[in-house]
Write a protein that holds these residues in place. Structure first.
Motif, PDB file in Angstrom:
ATOM      1  N   LEU A 155       0.826  -1.208   0.000  1.00 40.22           N
ATOM      2  CA  LEU A 155       0.000   0.000   0.000  1.00 40.22           C
ATOM      3  C   LEU A 155       0.861   1.259   0.000  1.00 40.22           C
ATOM      4  N   THR A 156       2.024   1.215   0.637  1.00 39.41           N
ATOM      5  CA  THR A 156       2.951   2.345   0.575  1.00 39.41           C
ATOM      6  C   THR A 156       3.425   2.559  -0.856  1.00 39.41           C
ATOM      7  N   VAL A 159       0.622   4.168  -2.791  1.00 43.66           N
ATOM      8  CA  VAL A 159       0.510   5.597  -2.471  1.00 43.66           C
ATOM      9  C   VAL A 159       1.581   6.386  -3.212  1.00 43.66           C
ATOM     10  N   ARG A 160       2.797   5.872  -3.205  1.00 38.70           N
ATOM     11  CA  ARG A 160       3.895   6.576  -3.883  1.00 38.70           C
ATOM     12  C   ARG A 160       3.715   6.617  -5.392  1.00 38.70           C
ATOM     13  N   GLY A 163      -1.740   6.466  -5.863  1.00 34.13           N
ATOM     14  CA  GLY A 163      -3.038   5.866  -5.560  1.00 34.13           C
ATOM     15  C   GLY A 163      -3.732   6.512  -4.376  1.00 34.13           C
ATOM     16  N   ALA A 164      -4.728   7.339  -4.652  1.00 37.67           N
ATOM     17  CA  ALA A 164      -5.466   8.000  -3.575  1.00 37.67           C
ATOM     18  C   ALA A 164      -6.259   6.993  -2.745  1.00 37.67           C
ATOM     19  N   GLN A 165      -6.834   5.996  -3.417  1.00 37.44           N
ATOM     20  CA  GLN A 165      -7.600   4.972  -2.700  1.00 37.44           C
ATOM     21  C   GLN A 165      -6.672   4.178  -1.780  1.00 37.44           C
ATOM     22  N   ALA A 166      -5.453   3.929  -2.219  1.00 30.09           N
ATOM     23  CA  ALA A 166      -4.492   3.196  -1.396  1.00 30.09           C
ATOM     24  C   ALA A 166      -4.144   3.970  -0.141  1.00 30.09           C
ATOM     25  N   GLU A 167      -4.122   5.289  -0.235  1.00 30.42           N
ATOM     26  CA  GLU A 167      -3.817   6.115   0.931  1.00 30.42           C
ATOM     27  C   GLU A 167      -4.876   5.952   2.015  1.00 30.42           C
ATOM     28  N   LEU A 170      -4.402   2.461   3.482  1.00 28.83           N
ATOM     29  CA  LEU A 170      -3.208   2.430   4.332  1.00 28.83           C
ATOM     30  C   LEU A 170      -3.498   3.069   5.687  1.00 28.83           C
TER      31      LEU A 170
END
Length: 178
Positions: A155-156, A159-160, A163-167, A170
């Motif tokens: 998930l990090t 995000v990098r 991915g807004a949804q991943a943030e 996370l």
């Protein structure tokens, strides 16, 4: 009952209604975060690529042609840029090079936490990690702490890669393990 009619009353139970709703909401968020991390994890394990098409431009070489019969400029396209490859992920296609660089940057980061996440991502990429982050019932696979660490790592990375949804996932994942 004096007149033979019964009155029904709605029974309201006083108690932890908001607390129960909050608990259910947290559980739902945690399950969604686990599922999204698993989707990312499996996409990185598979490392399925799509080879992009190189845009072919129409270029006139008339200005570069020699008027003599000597060697002119080759127009065969040697030395062109290779076609870009993209990695299939839950958030769509991302550049394979960008994903690889991000993993390497994490692996060689100055902080121990980032370096550990980078090593986990490298293990996923090389196929030397766990088969799955979740068990057949939808909970964390055993050992749980290792599965959670892999989930945080993927998930990090997501995000990098933007991915807004991943943030969001996370955040819920870290909230559940704290």
């Amino acid at each position: 009952m004096t007149n033979g009619t019964k009155r029904s009353r709605a029974v309201q139970v006083a108690g932890p209604g908001p607390a129960v709703r909050e608990f259910v909401s947290q559980r739902s968020n945690q399950q969604a975060a686990r599922a999204y991390a698993e989707a990312w994890y499996q996409s990185l394990r598979a490392w399925k690529l799509v080879f992009g098409e190189v845009a072919v431009l129409s270029v006139s070489y008339a200005a570069f042609r020699s008027t003599s019969s000597g060697d002119g400029i080759s127009t065969l396209g040697e030395g062109g840029t290779p076609s870009p490859t993209t990695l299939i992920t839950p958030m769509g296609e991302v550049g394979e090079g960008e994903a690889g660089r991000t993993i390497t940057n994490l692996e060689y980061a100055g902080t121990p936490d980032a370096a550990r996440l980078g090593r986990r991502l490298k293990a996923v990429r090389e196929g030397t990690s766990m088969a799955s982050l979740v068990d057949e019932c939808g909970g964390w696979a055993s050992p749980k702490d290792r599965a959670v660490e892999y989930a945080v790592a993927v998930l990090t990375l997501a995000v990098r890669l933007g991915g807004a949804q991943a943030e969001i996932h996370l955040f819920h994942l870290r909230e559940s393990v704290d």
